[in-house]
Design a protein around this motif. Structure first.
Motif, PDB file in Angstrom:
ATOM      1  N   LEU A  45      20.276  52.357  10.051  1.00 45.38           N
ATOM      2  CA  LEU A  45      19.803  53.745  10.074  1.00 45.38           C
ATOM      3  C   LEU A  45      20.457  54.492  11.241  1.00 45.38           C
ATOM      4  O   LEU A  45      21.070  53.883  12.121  1.00 45.38           O
ATOM      5  N   LYS A  46      20.280  55.782  11.261  1.00 48.97           N
ATOM      6  CA  LYS A  46      20.798  56.586  12.375  1.00 48.97           C
ATOM      7  C   LYS A  46      19.821  56.476  13.536  1.00 48.97           C
ATOM      8  O   LYS A  46      18.719  57.023  13.485  1.00 48.97           O
ATOM      9  N   LEU A  47      20.209  55.759  14.581  1.00 51.84           N
ATOM     10  CA  LEU A  47      19.344  55.550  15.740  1.00 51.84           C
ATOM     11  C   LEU A  47      19.698  56.529  16.855  1.00 51.84           C
ATOM     12  O   LEU A  47      20.874  56.898  17.017  1.00 51.84           O
ATOM     13  N   PRO A  48      18.713  56.949  17.641  1.00 51.24           N
ATOM     14  CA  PRO A  48      18.995  57.831  18.777  1.00 51.24           C
ATOM     15  C   PRO A  48      19.959  57.171  19.761  1.00 51.24           C
ATOM     16  O   PRO A  48      19.987  55.934  19.876  1.00 51.24           O
ATOM     17  N   PRO A  49      20.742  57.935  20.499  1.00 49.44           N
ATOM     18  CA  PRO A  49      21.723  57.359  21.432  1.00 49.44           C
ATOM     19  C   PRO A  49      21.082  56.559  22.559  1.00 49.44           C
ATOM     20  O   PRO A  49      21.769  55.777  23.225  1.00 49.44           O
ATOM     21  N   GLN A  50      19.789  56.742  22.759  1.00 48.56           N
ATOM     22  CA  GLN A  50      19.108  55.987  23.811  1.00 48.56           C
ATOM     23  C   GLN A  50      18.977  54.495  23.481  1.00 48.56           C
ATOM     24  O   GLN A  50      18.712  53.685  24.365  1.00 48.56           O
ATOM     25  N   VAL A  51      19.128  54.127  22.208  1.00 49.94           N
ATOM     26  CA  VAL A  51      19.089  52.705  21.839  1.00 49.94           C
ATOM     27  C   VAL A  51      20.434  52.091  22.205  1.00 49.94           C
ATOM     28  O   VAL A  51      21.467  52.415  21.630  1.00 49.94           O
ATOM     29  N   LYS A  52      20.405  51.179  23.180  1.00 46.04           N
ATOM     30  CA  LYS A  52      21.643  50.622  23.718  1.00 46.04           C
ATOM     31  C   LYS A  52      21.984  49.244  23.165  1.00 46.04           C
ATOM     32  O   LYS A  52      23.133  48.813  23.247  1.00 46.04           O
ATOM     33  N   GLY A  53      20.985  48.525  22.648  1.00 47.47           N
ATOM     34  CA  GLY A  53      21.264  47.186  22.152  1.00 47.47           C
ATOM     35  C   GLY A  53      20.107  46.635  21.352  1.00 47.47           C
ATOM     36  O   GLY A  53      18.977  47.148  21.409  1.00 47.47           O
ATOM     37  N   ILE A  54      20.392  45.568  20.581  1.00 47.27           N
ATOM     38  CA  ILE A  54      19.399  44.933  19.722  1.00 47.27           C
ATOM     39  C   ILE A  54      19.476  43.420  19.904  1.00 47.27           C
ATOM     40  O   ILE A  54      20.565  42.836  19.849  1.00 47.27           O
ATOM     41  N   VAL A  55      18.313  42.797  20.116  1.00 48.58           N
ATOM     42  CA  VAL A  55      18.208  41.339  20.178  1.00 48.58           C
ATOM     43  C   VAL A  55      17.513  40.869  18.911  1.00 48.58           C
ATOM     44  O   VAL A  55      16.377  41.262  18.624  1.00 48.58           O
ATOM     45  N   SER A  56      18.194  40.034  18.153  1.00 47.97           N
ATOM     46  CA  SER A  56      17.678  39.518  16.891  1.00 47.97           C
ATOM     47  C   SER A  56      17.454  38.019  17.018  1.00 47.97           C
ATOM     48  O   SER A  56      18.405  37.250  17.120  1.00 47.97           O
ATOM     49  N   ASP A  57      16.191  37.595  17.022  1.00 47.38           N
ATOM     50  CA  ASP A  57      15.839  36.179  17.177  1.00 47.38           C
ATOM     51  C   ASP A  57      15.276  35.647  15.862  1.00 47.38           C
ATOM     52  O   ASP A  57      14.198  36.032  15.435  1.00 47.38           O
ATOM     53  N   CYS A  58      16.010  34.763  15.220  1.00 53.43           N
ATOM     54  CA  CYS A  58      15.663  34.055  13.976  1.00 53.43           C
ATOM     55  C   CYS A  58      15.349  34.990  12.809  1.00 53.43           C
ATOM     56  O   CYS A  58      14.309  34.879  12.159  1.00 53.43           O
ATOM     57  N   ALA A  59      16.269  35.890  12.526  1.00 55.83           N
ATOM     58  CA  ALA A  59      16.106  36.840  11.428  1.00 55.83           C
ATOM     59  C   ALA A  59      16.367  36.176  10.079  1.00 55.83           C
ATOM     60  O   ALA A  59      17.142  35.231   9.962  1.00 55.83           O
ATOM     61  N   PHE A  60      15.721  36.707   9.040  1.00 49.60           N
ATOM     62  CA  PHE A  60      16.084  36.336   7.677  1.00 49.60           C
ATOM     63  C   PHE A  60      16.906  37.456   7.054  1.00 49.60           C
ATOM     64  O   PHE A  60      16.876  38.596   7.506  1.00 49.60           O
ATOM     65  N   THR A  61      17.640  37.114   6.009  1.00 43.67           N
ATOM     66  CA  THR A  61      18.491  38.094   5.347  1.00 43.67           C
ATOM     67  C   THR A  61      17.663  39.049   4.500  1.00 43.67           C
ATOM     68  O   THR A  61      17.714  40.257   4.673  1.00 43.67           O
ATOM     69  N   SER A  62      16.879  38.503   3.558  1.00 40.86           N
ATOM     70  CA  SER A  62      16.050  39.345   2.695  1.00 40.86           C
ATOM     71  C   SER A  62      14.806  38.586   2.265  1.00 40.86           C
ATOM     72  O   SER A  62      14.735  37.358   2.389  1.00 40.86           O
ATOM     73  N   MET A  63      13.827  39.324   1.734  1.00 43.08           N
ATOM     74  CA  MET A  63      12.633  38.685   1.194  1.00 43.08           C
ATOM     75  C   MET A  63      13.012  37.688   0.111  1.00 43.08           C
ATOM     76  O   MET A  63      12.467  36.576   0.044  1.00 43.08           O
ATOM     77  N   LYS A  64      13.927  38.063  -0.745  1.00 42.95           N
ATOM     78  CA  LYS A  64      14.332  37.192  -1.842  1.00 42.95           C
ATOM     79  C   LYS A  64      14.890  35.876  -1.319  1.00 42.95           C
ATOM     80  O   LYS A  64      14.536  34.796  -1.814  1.00 42.95           O
ATOM     81  N   ASP A  65      15.757  35.954  -0.313  1.00 44.99           N
ATOM     82  CA  ASP A  65      16.367  34.732   0.225  1.00 44.99           C
ATOM     83  C   ASP A  65      15.341  33.820   0.879  1.00 44.99           C
ATOM     84  O   ASP A  65      15.349  32.607   0.664  1.00 44.99           O
ATOM     85  N   VAL A  66      14.465  34.386   1.696  1.00 39.04           N
ATOM     86  CA  VAL A  66      13.523  33.534   2.424  1.00 39.04           C
ATOM     87  C   VAL A  66      12.466  32.964   1.479  1.00 39.04           C
ATOM     88  O   VAL A  66      12.063  31.800   1.611  1.00 39.04           O
ATOM     89  N   PHE A  67      12.033  33.730   0.488  1.00 41.84           N
ATOM     90  CA  PHE A  67      11.075  33.201  -0.490  1.00 41.84           C
ATOM     91  C   PHE A  67      11.710  32.090  -1.325  1.00 41.84           C
ATOM     92  O   PHE A  67      11.071  31.085  -1.628  1.00 41.84           O
ATOM     93  N   THR A  68      12.979  32.285  -1.715  1.00 43.88           N
ATOM     94  CA  THR A  68      13.685  31.254  -2.485  1.00 43.88           C
ATOM     95  C   THR A  68      13.773  29.963  -1.682  1.00 43.88           C
ATOM     96  O   THR A  68      13.524  28.870  -2.203  1.00 43.88           O
ATOM     97  N   HIS A  69      14.121  30.091  -0.406  1.00 42.92           N
ATOM     98  CA  HIS A  69      14.223  28.908   0.455  1.00 42.92           C
ATOM     99  C   HIS A  69      12.877  28.187   0.580  1.00 42.92           C
ATOM    100  O   HIS A  69      12.815  26.958   0.470  1.00 42.92           O
ATOM    101  N   VAL A  70      11.817  28.934   0.797  1.00 42.37           N
ATOM    102  CA  VAL A  70      10.494  28.314   0.961  1.00 42.37           C
ATOM    103  C   VAL A  70      10.042  27.632  -0.330  1.00 42.37           C
ATOM    104  O   VAL A  70       9.527  26.506  -0.311  1.00 42.37           O
ATOM    105  N   LEU A  71      10.252  28.283  -1.466  1.00 40.04           N
ATOM    106  CA  LEU A  71       9.858  27.687  -2.748  1.00 40.04           C
ATOM    107  C   LEU A  71      10.618  26.391  -3.001  1.00 40.04           C
ATOM    108  O   LEU A  71      10.042  25.396  -3.459  1.00 40.04           O
ATOM    109  N   HIS A  72      11.910  26.368  -2.683  1.00 39.91           N
ATOM    110  CA  HIS A  72      12.724  25.178  -2.915  1.00 39.91           C
ATOM    111  C   HIS A  72      12.404  24.060  -1.927  1.00 39.91           C
ATOM    112  O   HIS A  72      12.207  22.909  -2.320  1.00 39.91           O
TER     113      HIS A  72
END
Length: 314
Positions: free
Chosen positions: A184-211
């Motif tokens: 999305l268009k973020l304000p210039p004040q956002v300088k960085g993002i820390v992503s800890d153990c993200a999933f790609t999508s609901m579909k991917d994570v649900f598929t993994h858990v079901l399997h």
């Protein structure tokens, strides 16, 4: 032959009803607030959290002794959303933290507050929609939460001032949220993002858990759940994917994941990392399960944060 055909039709009818019932159960169990349980999520993470309780308890108690207040905003679709704001050193550095599935802000960041508050950061711990004190019944898995996140950024800019330097930090579902926000268009004040153990999508994570955990096929359960979600909230399980959204990212990223994560496998962060268009670095913590990286290697985690923040903030 007629009897055989009737029997086969009856069997197919029973199987279809079973699939529909199973899909409805999956949908209610995972995506409706009142049925999603923290205890179940912690068990599915595969991490022995008991050994970290002394550290968590001590740091949470210290955090709650620091000046803080409840704050509120309204989402674009009319939900009242809650956050807990710590003023820290009241300078222009701030971090907005997004928690994981079935948790809340104060729970997931009690330990990391020791890092941020002692370095003077203002700290905002948000409760995602359908969690904590925030409104909503349908869990967003980042798809709707990304828009809420931008509103929280606006709140922090207004609170801190135009010279604010803001870091977004997400854990698990909160991590998927900040990855999706990067598109999305973020304000210039956002300088960085820390992503800890993200999933790609609901579909991917649900598929993994079901399997991996239930040993059942994802088809057609997810297709039925997808239709139910579209009907209830207007989007499908694969409409918003972290690995697609980061292709539009312009804000620098630090990606973190536990190499032994059985809940959200590490390949998901690797895929997001590969697709990320902005400057990026990553830390893969050996031996760490889901959401365990900070506890498994506190020193390495904080060094990675020091290095990342040192590059993006003055």
């Amino acid at each position: 032959m007629g009897k055989i055909m009737k029997g086969a039709a009856a069997l197919l009818g029973v199987l279809a009803a079973a699939e529909a019932g199973g899909s409805a159960y999956l949908y209610r169990r995972t995506m409706i607030r009142c049925n999603a349980k923290t205890e179940r999520t912690m068990k599915m993470s595969g991490v022995d959290w008991e050994k970290y309780i002394p550290m968590m308890k001590a740091r949470r108690e210290w955090m709650m002794e620091q000046p803080h207040e409840d704050v509120w905003i309204t989402s674009h679709d009319g939900l009242k959303l809650h956050g807990t704001y710590f003023k820290g050193g009241e300078g222009n550095r701030a971090v907005i933290c997004f928690h994981g599935y079935t948790s809340e802000g104060l729970n997931d960041y009690g330990s990391l507050s020791d890092y941020y508050l002692k370095r003077g950061f203002r700290m905002l711990l948000v409760d995602l929609r359908a969690h904590g004190q925030s409104g909503g019944e349908h869990i967003g898995f980042g798809s709707m939460d990304r828009f809420d996140g931008v509103r929280w950024v606006d709140w922090m800019v207004e609170k801190t001032g135009g010279d604010a330097q803001i870091l977004l930090h997400g854990n698990s579902m909160g991590s998927a949220t900040v990855c999706m926000m990067s598109g999305l268009k973020l304000p210039p004040q956002v300088k960085g993002i820390v992503s800890d153990c993200a999933f790609t999508s609901m579909k991917d994570v649900f598929t993994h858990v079901l399997h991996s955990m239930y040993h059942i096929p994802a088809f057609p359960m997810l297709q039925i759940a997808d239709r139910a979600n579209r009907k209830q909230v207007g989007y499908g399980l694969d409409d918003c994917d972290s690995s697609r959204e980061v292709r539009k990212a312009t804000v620098p990223f630090l990606f973190i994941h536990g190499a032994d994560d059985v809940f959200v496998p590490c390949w998901m962060t690797e895929k997001i990392y590969e697709n990320c268009a902005s400057p990026k670095t990553k830390l893969i913590v050996r031996g760490a399960g889901h959401g365990e990286s900070y506890y498994k290697d506190t020193e390495g985690y904080e060094k990675a944060l020091d290095s990342f923040i040192g590059r993006i903030m003055k």
